[in-house]
Design an enzyme around this catalytic site. Structure first.
Site, PDB file in Angstrom:
ATOM      1  CG  ASN A 157      -0.242   0.059   2.462  1.00  0.00           C
ATOM      2  OD1 ASN A 157       0.983   0.091   2.561  1.00  0.00           O
ATOM      3  ND2 ASN A 157      -1.097  -0.052   3.917  1.00  0.00           N
ATOM      4  CE  LYS A 158       4.187   2.056   4.358  1.00  0.00           C
ATOM      5  NZ  LYS A 158       3.216   0.984   4.666  1.00  0.00           N
ATOM      6  CG  ASN A 159       3.437   7.367  -1.427  1.00  0.00           C
ATOM      7  OD1 ASN A 159       2.862   6.498  -0.594  1.00  0.00           O
ATOM      8  ND2 ASN A 159       3.524   8.548  -1.714  1.00  0.00           N
TER       9      ASN A 159
END
Ligand SMILES: Cc1ncc(COP(=O)(O)O)c(C=O)c1O
Length: 384
Positions: A183-185
């Protein structure tokens, strides 16, 4: 109702598919040229001298704590408004955590004044977390670290692409740790990176990432070495070539992705500000450049958060909480009883995280804002 606006979404396409296929076709899966290239490009991206790709950010943080020389009897100051990995990494080494409160509802990052209050003769390091990719007060924190001779570790899990005074977050302290969780950038599934400008730390991290071995499989494969020694008690925190390839593809997309996140954040800010429901939006005057990893908002005190989140879910909108404070978890409250962090606790009780990812359309953002408006009005009318 089905989910209409998820909390986050991957910006994946043919680039990532090709990246994986190329690795599969290369028949070299671990710690090879793709990982080296990922490390080189990431180091260049944040202007760090060294970058080590690892299996996840938790392991990067653990390596950072080990390289900081932490051991039983030492203390590390850290925030409680964070993911538990930030402080678990300290406890793995035998050192203890001293929690420092945040600045307040307008800035959810650790407070430099509160850090000062927690310093004791045993303090060896500070771990600061750039919440949501918004920069901590690094000038003040760096000054404290220097004055007290403390190692400074940045948990930059949320912050790839974020900077303060033109200097990338993660490169202000002795070490910076990034997460590439799904779910990270910059998402590779599992994955992380440790960056440092210090050669002595780099040497330690290189060893400890791979069992304290003096040579790696690739060195032996290339004929640079025939055997190895083990000179420290290390770990297997290596990444693999597939995830490094995903990381390289994702790194190209990161600036545009962060820019889109900023646009969405500004739309949310405008919509929430205009509505005047008594919602507080943190980080409105945050200095520097955020990576806009998440959008936190603080509900009015009279609104029941669980009911609000349930109503949002009924409208097909996923929300989340960042974070249940670490000192309230059973394990931590038993190990560190009686901790009081009034600002952290007050914010943590009101915080709701809204959907934010580059693939969100303007229409999605308006849908979320409209839902918030009608749910809050309904709840206020019914006294929920
Ligand atoms: C602030 C923070 N620190 C550390 C981590 C741990 O990262 P990872 O899941 O890559 O181990 C996370 C992950 O969610 C995080 O949000």
């Amino acid at each position: 109702m089905d989910i209409r606006v998820p909390l986050s979404g991957l910006d994946y396409g043919p680039e990532e598919e090709d990246a994986v296929i190329n690795v599969v076709r290369s028949r070299w899966l671990t710690m090879g040229s793709v990982t080296q290239e990922f490390e080189n490009q990431f180091a260049h991206f944040v202007s760090a001298k060294h970058a080590f790709a690892v299996s996840n950010c938790t392991d990067a943080l653990h390596l950072a704590c080990l390289a900081a020389g932490l051991k039983t009897g030492d203390e590390v100051i850290a925030p409680a408004l964070t993911f538990v990995a930030s402080t678990n990494s300290v406890l793995y080494t035998g050192a203890e955590v001293r929690f420092a409160d945040i600045i307040g509802p307008s800035n959810l990052n650790i407070s430099p004044e509160e850090i000062e209050k927690q310093i004791t003769p045993r303090t060896k390091a500070l771990i600061v977390v750039h919440y949501g990719g918004f920069p901590c007060q690094m000038n003040e924190i760096l000054e404290i670290a220097k004055r007290h001779n403390l190692m400074l570790i940045e948990d930059a899990a949320h912050a790839p692409g974020a900077s303060l005074q033109g200097r990338a977050l993660g490169t202000w302290g002795d070490m910076g740790c990034f997460s590439f969780f799904s779910n990270k950038n910059l998402a590779t599934g599992e994955g992380g990176m440790l960056v440092t400008n210090r050669d002595d730390i780099a040497e330690q991290v290189r060893l400890l990432r791979s069992h304290g071995m003096t040579t790696l499989t690739m060195d032996r494969h290339l004929g640079h070495a025939y055997t190895y020694d083990v000179i420290a008690l290390g770990h297997n925190y290596r990444i693999d070539e597939i995830r490094s390839a995903l990381g390289l593809a994702q790194l190209q997309k990161l600036p545009a992705g962060n820019a889109r996140r900023q646009v969405i954040t500004e739309m949310y800010r405008k919509g929430l500000n205009q509505a005047g429901y008594g919602i507080d939006v943190p980080f409105l005057d945050s200095p520097g450049q955020s990576s806009y990893h998440i959008f936190p908002m603080l509900l009015p005190e009279e609104i029941n958060r669980q009911n609000f989140m349930q109503e949002m879910r009924k409208s097909g909108i996923q929300t989340s909480i960042h974070y249940p404070p670490v000192h309230h978890f059973s394990y931590y409250s038993q190990r560190f009883p009686g901790i009081s962090l009034p600002k952290t606790e007050s914010v943590a009780a009101r915080e709701v995280t809204l959907p934010l990812f580059p693939g969100m359309s303007d229409e999605d953002v308006h849908y979320v804002l409209t839902a918030i408006h009608s749910i809050i009005s309904m709840m206020k009318n019914k006294g929920l």
